[in-house]
Design a protein around this motif. Structure first.
Motif, PDB file in Angstrom:
ATOM      1  N   SER A 135      52.513 127.934  48.768  1.00 44.04           N
ATOM      2  CA  SER A 135      52.015 126.584  49.041  1.00 44.04           C
ATOM      3  C   SER A 135      52.219 126.227  50.499  1.00 44.04           C
ATOM      4  N   ALA A 192      58.330 130.392  48.622  1.00 42.14           N
ATOM      5  CA  ALA A 192      57.727 129.066  48.535  1.00 42.14           C
ATOM      6  C   ALA A 192      56.593 128.911  49.531  1.00 42.14           C
ATOM      7  N   ALA A 203      57.448 122.292  48.653  1.00 46.44           N
ATOM      8  CA  ALA A 203      57.603 123.507  47.850  1.00 46.44           C
ATOM      9  C   ALA A 203      58.819 124.324  48.257  1.00 46.44           C
ATOM     10  N   HIS A 219      61.497 124.302  45.614  1.00 47.64           N
ATOM     11  CA  HIS A 219      61.192 124.810  44.277  1.00 47.64           C
ATOM     12  C   HIS A 219      62.414 125.536  43.720  1.00 47.64           C
TER      13      HIS A 219
END
Length: 721
Positions: free
Chosen positions: A73, A69, A78, A81
């Motif tokens: 980003s 993650a 994130a 995710h």
């Protein structure tokens, strides 16, 4: 509005160079120094994990998931995710808004280092998780569903909790020097990041410095989608943590500052042209004969500026629309954990959060609409919340435990008199009339809210655990939902964190939302190890006085003027996750098949429209492999077409899509290399929670959904010492 440089300043570059040089020289000398990792100060010795601290509906990304993650980003959101029940409203590059089981933003109790931070912006451009970079996060937990009262009040969806690393200490008589430096690069948008931390400690005191930098230009959409405007950003973070450890007591004090010179928002009319946050956060953990005590206190100041970056025509002092926000936040939390015997544990807690807000829009030189005076949107507004709770956890048998909690939150809100750009003239008539009516009313509001949580966990078999219960959760409206008073088209379109292009009007008569949730989580797993696991969580929520909207007018481009109102609503769905060990050999290492599936449906029971921004059915299937120092992953993400939308907001429908991602890492001695490819096939797709692409609308005249990012080659290198 001129751009800030995309590269670090000379001082920032020199600082990063000093850290790298220091790491290179310090690693050989101190790499072997022993580190004292402080255990959690818990006096509970039980067979099953605590229901309050570790409900089955809680999910935390593993180390490899977090690394992937962070590679893709700089947004801390994130990190979650592929977490069951979790999705995110698209916003700026570091400012996504978390969503749990279809409920977003303020409905989620977002906690950073034990602190509830409110967004100080009419577009919520600076949410809580935008103030922490992923590299600084030690633990990240999302609880989608029934949340214990000790883990969140003034929220209806669940809790997202992230914590920085605790201070590190050396063994007695030794000195510890440790840390790491990481550099990232992403091809799509030319994104670059650098972060690092250095700790100097003995057995009693610890001093840590952390810093990070992130920058990117506008990204390219998949396929032939071209550049997605207003997706660039630049941000810096600095923090110093002083820790003191003695016996069963830990004291940590963190002071830091974040500067974001600019951040584009593709689904907003405005961009962020400066945001400075200065904060102090203190923490004490102690263990006594009677139990454990945790105390936290914080103070934060946010100076926030919005205008239009170059993508939206904000180059000169006579274009754009300057908007300023000052937010001052302070508060405390107290939590006492008291064992009442071998079976029962009592938790008592208290918290207070003050959120003071000034939101004003200076006049624009030469403009007839935005002048000659200052538009006072929120004048000396405040939202103060005082909460108390009691929670009783009982272990009836080694396989059966229950949790019962009660919470009260007193929410007090008010704001001063306001003013439009002008009190006279045809163009200012709507706002002037609205301001007079707003100033004439009694604006003070006090809500007395009550929450209840009842949970039961039963380990029916060594391979089967069942957890279920009921929660009554309450959330009071935020300052903008109650006090955004403007009625003119331009003023109302500056309000709203939904990315939909509509204009919003507040409603001082809103009442708190009351969400009644029933949920059950079934965890079926390998009783002898980690060969396989399947977790399924169906849930249902009925919300009284859900804060939704009614349409007051419609504009020529298809957007609308909306007012916040209370309606009843319902949402229901199912989250599932699982894993299966495919192989485990000396030659080929360990291979696992992993997957998640989420489905949610929400409905306003008054308008019969779908609730806004409900993620369509989606899932992930992947194969992860670990061989010695090597890890690899292949993942396919599937998202169904979005057909159920909010008609009142003119929410766009989006087609379904599938994205392929690849990644791998290799670790040796003090270095770790991590690389990956996002959207390998460069698939063109639209973000179901992306709203409208208003940045592109200014340039093309076409109003459509926000496009997702195309193929990106990502790489990072970490050096530790």
């Amino acid at each position: 509005m001129s751009r800030f440089p995309a590269a670090p300043s000379p001082a920032e570059a020199a600082l990063c160079g000093c850290i790298v040089a220091f790491c290179a020289h310090a690693a050989p000398a101190r790499a072997g120094d022993p580190v004292v990792t402080l255990p959690s100060l818990s006096i509970e010795a039980t067979d099953l994990p605590s229901l309050a601290d570790s409900p089955l509906s809680a999910s935390s990304p593993g180390a490899s998931d977090r690394a992937a993650a962070q590679l893709g980003s700089p947004d801390a959101v994130a990190l979650f995710h592929d977490t069951p029940g979790f999705s995110a409203y698209s916003a700026g590059g570091i400012s996504s808004l978390p969503v749990l089981n279809g409920m977003a933003d303020d409905r989620v109790a977002t906690v950073v280092d034990g602190v509830r931070i409110s967004a100080g912006c009419p577009n919520h451009m600076n949410p809580a998780m935008s103030y922490i970079d992923p590299d600084s996060v030690q633990t990240a937990t999302a609880i989608a569903g029934i949340t214990p009262v000790s883990l969140g009040g003034d929220s209806t969806a669940g809790t997202v909790d992230v914590e920085r690393r605790d201070p590190q200490f050396a063994r007695k008589g030794q000195v510890l020097v440790t840390g790491h430096v990481t550099g990232n690069y992403r091809s799509n948008g030319g994104g670059s990041e650098a972060s690092g931390t250095v700790t100097l400690a003995d057995d009693t005191f610890s001093l840590r410095y952390t810093a990070s930098y992130a920058h990117a230009g506008d990204y390219h959409a998949g396929g032939d989608g071209g550049v997605v405007r207003s997706t660039d950003y630049l941000t810096f973070n600095h923090a110093v943590t002083l820790g003191m450890h003695k016996g069963n007591h830990l004291l940590a004090l963190t002071a830091g500052q974040q500067d974001t010179p600019y951040e584009g928002f593709p689904n907003q009319y405005m961009d962020m042209t400066n945001n400075r946050s200065t904060y102090v956060n203190g923490k004490y953990d102690g263990s006594f004969d009677w139990g454990d005590l945790e105390v936290r206190g914080y103070w934060q100041r946010v100076d926030h500026v919005m205008d239009m970056l170059g993508d939206k025509g904000g180059h000169s002092p006579t274009t754009g629309m300057p908007m300023n926000t000052d937010s001052r936040m302070a508060g405390y939390t107290l939590k006492a954990t008291i064992p009442l015997g071998p079976r029962d544990t009592l938790r008592l807690g208290s918290s207070f959060d003050h959120d003071g807000l000034n939101d004003w829009w200076p006049p624009l030189q030469g403009s007839m609409m935005m002048g000659p005076g200052t538009f006072h949107n929120v004048n000396n507004g405040h939202r103060d919340r005082l909460g108390h709770y009691a929670e009783w956890e009982a272990r009836w048998t080694p396989r059966l435990s229950t949790l019962l909690g009660f919470r009260n939150d007193l929410v007090m809100m008010n704001t001063g008199p306001v003013s439009p750009y002008s009190w006279t003239g045809m163009m200012a008539a709507a706002d002037a009339t609205a301001a007079r009516a707003f100033n004439a009313m009694d604006r003070g509001r006090t809500d007395v809210n009550f929450d209840v949580t009842a949970l039961t966990r039963w380990q029916a078999l060594d391979s089967l655990t069942i957890e279920g219960g009921y929660a009554r959760k309450t959330r009071s409206p935020n300052l903008y939902e109650r006090y955004a008073w403007g009625r003119g088209a331009m003023a109302t379109k500056m309000i709203g964190w939904f990315g939909d292009g509509n204009g919003y009007v507040g409603n001082p008569n809103l009442t708190p939302e009351i969400a009644n949730t029933a949920s059950i989580t079934i965890d079926w797993h390998d009783p002898h190890g980690q060969a396989w696991d399947l977790k399924i969580q169906p849930y249902y929520t009925y919300t009284h006085h859900y804060v939704n909207v009614v349409r007051l007018a419609q504009y020529s481009n298809g957007t609308s003027l909306l007012e916040f109102v209370n309606h009843d609503a319902q949402s229901y769905g199912i989250n599932a996750s699982g894993s299966y060990r495919l192989w485990n050999t000396v030659r080929y290492g360990q291979g696992d098949l992993v997957g998640t599936v989420d489905w949610v449906r929400g409905q306003d029971l008054v308008t019969r429209s779908g609730l806004y921004h409900q993620m369509p059915a989606n899932g992930m299937v992947g194969v992860h492999e670990t061989v010695g120092n090597w890890t690899g992953r292949v993942e396919m993400t599937f998202v169904k077409s979005k057909d159920t939308v909010d008609r009142l907001r003119n929410e766009p429908r989006t087609p379904g899509y599938a994205l392929l991602g690849l990644g791998g890492s290799y670790r040796w001695r003090y270095l770790a290399l991590n690389a990956g490819i996002d959207n390998v096939m460069n698939q063109k797709y639209y973000l179901p929670l992306g709203g409208l692409s208003l940045g592109d609308y200014d340039a093309t005249g076409v109003l459509g959904p926000l496009k997702g990012m195309g193929r990106s080659f990502n790489v990072s290198l970490t050096g530790s010492f």
